[in-house]
Design a protein around this motif. Structure first.
Motif, mmCIF file in Angstrom:
data_model
loop_
_atom_site.group_PDB
_atom_site.id
_atom_site.type_symbol
_atom_site.label_atom_id
_atom_site.label_comp_id
_atom_site.label_asym_id
_atom_site.label_seq_id
_atom_site.Cartn_x
_atom_site.Cartn_y
_atom_site.Cartn_z
ATOM 1 N N ASP A 194 0.629 -1.707 0.024
ATOM 2 C CA ASP A 194 -0.055 0.268 -0.096
ATOM 3 C C ASP A 194 0.908 1.866 0.151
ATOM 4 O OD1 ASP A 194 -0.284 0.453 3.554
ATOM 5 O OD2 ASP A 194 0.825 -0.532 2.577
ATOM 6 N N GLU A 195 1.954 1.331 0.399
ATOM 7 C CA GLU A 195 2.952 2.569 0.154
ATOM 8 C C GLU A 195 3.903 2.835 -1.155
ATOM 9 O OE1 GLU A 195 5.118 3.041 4.234
ATOM 10 O OE2 GLU A 195 4.922 1.344 4.671
ATOM 11 N N VAL A 196 3.490 4.140 -2.074
ATOM 12 C CA VAL A 196 3.991 3.658 -2.846
ATOM 13 C C VAL A 196 5.805 3.953 -2.352
ATOM 14 C CG1 VAL A 196 4.814 5.994 -4.624
ATOM 15 C CG2 VAL A 196 2.167 5.611 -3.691
ATOM 16 N N VAL A 197 6.478 3.965 -1.892
ATOM 17 C CA VAL A 197 7.956 4.008 -1.576
ATOM 18 C C VAL A 197 8.780 2.264 -1.633
ATOM 19 C CG1 VAL A 197 7.824 4.389 0.325
ATOM 20 C CG2 VAL A 197 10.118 4.868 -0.564
ATOM 21 N N HIS A 198 7.439 1.862 -1.353
ATOM 22 C CA HIS A 198 8.517 0.542 -1.730
ATOM 23 C C HIS A 198 7.758 -0.626 -2.588
ATOM 24 C CE1 HIS A 198 8.979 0.155 2.400
ATOM 25 N NE2 HIS A 198 8.028 0.792 3.204
ATOM 26 N N ARG A 199 6.447 0.596 -3.208
ATOM 27 C CA ARG A 199 6.036 -0.554 -5.332
ATOM 28 C C ARG A 199 7.241 0.795 -5.532
ATOM 29 N NH1 ARG A 199 1.246 1.287 -3.438
ATOM 30 N NH2 ARG A 199 1.335 2.873 -4.595
ATOM 31 N N GLY A 246 -5.031 -6.288 -0.764
ATOM 32 C CA GLY A 246 -5.276 -7.501 -0.701
ATOM 33 C C GLY A 246 -6.068 -7.903 -1.534
ATOM 34 N N LEU A 247 -7.565 -6.897 -1.312
ATOM 35 C CA LEU A 247 -8.172 -7.224 -3.281
ATOM 36 C C LEU A 247 -7.855 -7.348 -3.913
ATOM 37 C CD1 LEU A 247 -11.389 -5.363 -0.615
ATOM 38 C CD2 LEU A 247 -10.873 -7.944 -1.107
ATOM 39 N N GLU A 248 -7.547 -5.703 -4.409
ATOM 40 C CA GLU A 248 -6.705 -5.682 -5.558
ATOM 41 C C GLU A 248 -5.793 -6.991 -6.163
ATOM 42 O OE1 GLU A 248 -4.579 -2.298 -8.360
ATOM 43 O OE2 GLU A 248 -5.031 -1.697 -6.095
ATOM 44 N N ALA A 249 -4.868 -7.091 -5.159
ATOM 45 C CA ALA A 249 -3.965 -8.639 -5.256
ATOM 46 C C ALA A 249 -4.721 -9.935 -6.044
ATOM 47 C CB ALA A 249 -3.443 -8.738 -4.754
ATOM 48 N N ILE A 250 -6.509 -9.920 -5.335
ATOM 49 C CA ILE A 250 -6.894 -10.660 -5.304
ATOM 50 C C ILE A 250 -7.745 -10.449 -7.049
ATOM 51 C CG2 ILE A 250 -9.505 -12.450 -5.494
ATOM 52 C CD1 ILE A 250 -8.213 -12.086 -2.264
ATOM 53 N N ARG A 251 -8.079 -9.670 -7.289
ATOM 54 C CA ARG A 251 -8.435 -9.576 -9.006
ATOM 55 C C ARG A 251 -7.421 -9.138 -9.642
ATOM 56 N NH1 ARG A 251 -11.368 -4.995 -6.045
ATOM 57 N NH2 ARG A 251 -9.142 -3.644 -6.428
ATOM 58 N N LYS A 252 -6.384 -9.118 -9.770
ATOM 59 C CA LYS A 252 -5.044 -8.819 -10.395
ATOM 60 C C LYS A 252 -4.986 -10.454 -10.739
ATOM 61 C CE LYS A 252 -2.879 -4.934 -10.954
ATOM 62 N NZ LYS A 252 -2.852 -4.505 -11.991
ATOM 63 N N CYS A 253 -4.838 -11.497 -10.088
ATOM 64 C CA CYS A 253 -4.614 -12.665 -10.142
ATOM 65 C C CYS A 253 -5.414 -13.764 -10.749
ATOM 66 C CB CYS A 253 -4.292 -13.610 -8.504
ATOM 67 S SG CYS A 253 -3.023 -12.873 -8.312
ATOM 68 N N GLU A 254 -6.876 -13.234 -10.627
ATOM 69 C CA GLU A 254 -7.955 -13.571 -11.626
ATOM 70 C C GLU A 254 -8.196 -13.325 -12.554
ATOM 71 O OE1 GLU A 254 -10.972 -13.816 -8.008
ATOM 72 O OE2 GLU A 254 -10.991 -12.314 -9.106
#
Length: 248
Positions: free
Chosen positions: A137-142, A161-169
């Motif tokens: 969720d932190e821009v600096v780490h991305r 996590g919710l966005e991660a699930i959507r990406k993995c689908e």
């Protein structure tokens, strides 16, 4: 230790030194940039609001210093980066001209290009890992993850996590780097959900800046493959990529 191994060990130490400088420097530049963008205007807004004026120091010199400090920080960090780049180019120049760089007792080893802009890019290519999802969720780490990984891998990003699930689908990933502490859905909850959706071969690495302690075994049982400390470092990522490339 043989002379060759000693040379490689000292060369690794040189590379690690550059990598260890690159990550905190990048974080500092991003943070300083944020301060430069928002702090001066925030101070000016407080100064123009009589009911908030008490929050500022009484000394105008201190206020002026606070307003100018972020720009000075950004400028100084840029100078440091240029100096490190010059040092890197000097090492590379010696390697190109002489083929070796003196290490220890007149031992020599090839010195790679350690320009700071490239210092955080993995030198190890891993055929078993091509697609990576970084969830944080932190821009600096991305941003750090992108600097480390994007030149050699297909990297996507998710903020929770919710966005991660959507990406993995929508797409299959060989490696998922999952921050443990996020809003909306944390890394543990997301990993439990993803293990019913992704391939058994998908590697899920938990990212945390806090010690795991006794929680590590429980997190492994919930679907994590391994763990890395934040902020991401070249050495940590190399170790993970090498280990799971061999195991693939």
């Amino acid at each position: 230790m043989t002379e060759t191994n000693q040379a490689h060990s000292e060369l690794d130490s040189t590379e690690t030194l550059f990598h260890d400088i690159a990550t905190p420097l990048l974080i500092a530049k991003i943070k300083a940039g944020l301060l430069a963008s928002y702090l001066p205007q925030l101070i000016k807004t407080l100064a123009e609001s009589p009911h908030l004026l008490h929050l500022l120091p009484d000394d105008k010199k201190v206020i002026d210093a606070l307003i100018s400090a972020p720009e000075i920080m950004v400028s100084n960090l840029e100078v440091v980066q240029k100096k490190i780049n010059l040092l890197s180019e000097s090492i590379q120049h010696q390697a190109n001209n002489f083929g070796t760089y003196p290490l220890g007792d007149n031992l020599g080893a090839k010195i790679p290009n350690l320009n700071l802009d490239q210092a955080m890019i993995p030198s190890v290519r891993t055929p078993a890992i091509k697609t990576i999802l970084l969830v944080d969720d932190e821009v600096v780490h991305r941003d750090i993850g992108e600097s480390l990984l994007a030149p050699h891998y297909q990297v996507d990003f998710a903020e929770n996590g919710l966005e991660a699930i959507r990406k993995c689908e929508q797409k299959q990933y060989d490696l998922i780097l999952m921050d443990l502490h996020m809003p909306k859905m944390n890394g543990e909850q997301a990993t439990i959900a993803l293990r019913t959706r992704v391939s058994n071969e998908t590697i899920i690495i938990g990212l945390t800046s806090l010690p795991l302690g006794a929680n590590q075994s429980g997190l492994l049982a919930r679907g994590f493959t391994d763990f890395l400390e934040k902020p991401l470092s070249m050495k940590g990522l190399q170790n993970i990529l090498q280990a799971y490339s061999r195991n693939a």
